[in-house]
Design a protein around this motif. Sequence first.
Motif, short mmCIF file in Angstrom:
data_model
loop_
_atom_site.label_atom_id
_atom_site.label_comp_id
_atom_site.label_asym_id
_atom_site.label_seq_id
_atom_site.Cartn_x
_atom_site.Cartn_y
_atom_site.Cartn_z
N ARG A 10 0.88 -1.38 0.12
CA ARG A 10 -0.02 0.03 -0.04
C ARG A 10 0.76 1.16 0.24
NH1 ARG A 10 -3.65 2.42 4.44
NH2 ARG A 10 -2.05 1.67 5.69
N THR A 11 0.63 2.04 -1.17
CA THR A 11 1.46 3.25 -1.10
C THR A 11 0.70 4.46 -0.70
OG1 THR A 11 2.68 2.44 -2.88
CG2 THR A 11 2.49 4.75 -2.64
N ILE A 12 1.23 5.09 0.28
CA ILE A 12 0.79 6.61 0.86
C ILE A 12 1.72 7.86 0.54
CG2 ILE A 12 -0.18 7.64 2.98
CD1 ILE A 12 -0.22 5.07 4.21
N GLN A 13 1.17 8.72 -0.31
CA GLN A 13 2.10 9.73 -0.75
C GLN A 13 1.98 10.85 0.54
OE1 GLN A 13 3.37 10.17 -3.71
NE2 GLN A 13 2.73 8.23 -4.17
N GLN A 14 2.92 11.32 0.71
CA GLN A 14 3.32 12.40 1.88
C GLN A 14 4.02 13.52 1.42
OE1 GLN A 14 2.51 11.74 4.77
NE2 GLN A 14 2.23 9.47 5.09
N PRO A 15 3.81 14.74 2.15
CA PRO A 15 4.65 15.90 1.79
C PRO A 15 6.11 15.66 1.18
CG PRO A 15 3.11 16.29 3.39
CD PRO A 15 3.46 14.72 3.23
N TRP A 16 6.77 14.68 2.12
CA TRP A 16 8.13 14.65 2.02
C TRP A 16 8.66 13.54 1.00
CZ3 TRP A 16 8.26 9.76 3.50
CH2 TRP A 16 7.37 9.34 4.50
N GLY A 17 7.61 12.90 0.31
CA GLY A 17 7.94 11.75 -0.26
C GLY A 17 6.69 10.72 -0.45
N LYS A 18 7.09 9.42 -0.27
CA LYS A 18 6.05 8.43 -0.11
C LYS A 18 6.50 7.14 0.98
CE LYS A 18 7.30 5.79 -4.18
NZ LYS A 18 6.73 5.33 -5.49
N GLU A 19 5.39 6.69 1.37
CA GLU A 19 5.77 5.35 2.14
C GLU A 19 4.79 4.23 1.71
OE1 GLU A 19 4.61 5.87 6.38
OE2 GLU A 19 2.73 6.84 5.73
N GLU A 20 5.64 3.17 1.72
CA GLU A 20 5.01 1.73 1.09
C GLU A 20 4.98 0.99 2.20
OE1 GLU A 20 6.64 1.96 -3.38
OE2 GLU A 20 7.99 1.21 -1.81
N ILE A 21 3.79 0.40 2.50
CA ILE A 21 3.55 -0.51 3.59
C ILE A 21 3.52 -1.63 3.07
CG2 ILE A 21 2.14 -1.26 5.45
CD1 ILE A 21 0.98 1.83 5.36
N LYS A 32 7.64 -0.61 6.71
CA LYS A 32 7.37 0.52 5.53
C LYS A 32 8.80 0.74 4.95
CE LYS A 32 4.44 2.97 8.69
NZ LYS A 32 4.27 4.32 9.27
N VAL A 33 8.78 0.97 3.58
CA VAL A 33 9.76 1.60 2.84
C VAL A 33 9.32 3.14 2.92
CG1 VAL A 33 11.00 1.54 0.71
CG2 VAL A 33 10.18 -0.51 1.43
N LEU A 34 10.33 4.05 3.33
CA LEU A 34 10.07 5.29 3.15
C LEU A 34 11.07 5.87 2.13
CD1 LEU A 34 10.45 6.19 6.97
CD2 LEU A 34 8.46 5.65 5.66
N HIS A 35 10.44 6.83 0.96
CA HIS A 35 11.17 7.18 -0.04
C HIS A 35 11.26 8.82 0.30
CE1 HIS A 35 11.13 3.83 -2.61
NE2 HIS A 35 10.03 3.54 -1.97
N LEU A 36 12.28 9.42 1.00
CA LEU A 36 12.44 10.78 1.33
C LEU A 36 13.06 11.40 0.29
CD1 LEU A 36 11.95 12.54 3.90
CD2 LEU A 36 13.85 11.67 4.60
N ARG A 37 12.43 12.43 -0.29
CA ARG A 37 12.89 13.50 -1.28
C ARG A 37 14.06 14.16 -0.85
NH1 ARG A 37 7.51 14.09 -2.58
NH2 ARG A 37 7.86 16.36 -1.98
#
Length: 111
Positions: A10-21, A32-37
């Motif tokens: 499950r992907t959740i868009q965040q202001p800093w990037g996205k998190e994949e649960i 979680k996988v955090l994708h931090l821009r």
Amino acid sequence: MDDTELGEVRTIQQPWGKEEIFANVEGQFVGKVLHLRAGQRLALQMHTAAEEVVSLMSGAVLLEIGDDADSLRRTDMSPGQTIHIHPGTMLRLSAAVDSMLLEVPHSAPPQ
């Protein structure tokens, strides 16, 4: 019959990037996988009753960690480094470049 069940990330868009649960075991952990821009950071946070492990898979992040907001220590994390965060610890992560982290919080057992 096997009770193994395939799920979906499950992907959740965040202001800093996205998190994949990728894992959610109720009352135990959430993987979680955090994708931090680049140039973005997570909010200063503190888990009061839970602990977590964070591992930097790629990129470069600044870890700010301490007992309270006035005593945060700054440490650069490199790929392959992992930090175990205990309950009551404050932290914030900031990305110098696009970065990918694994995060596995562990919930405290019910009292």
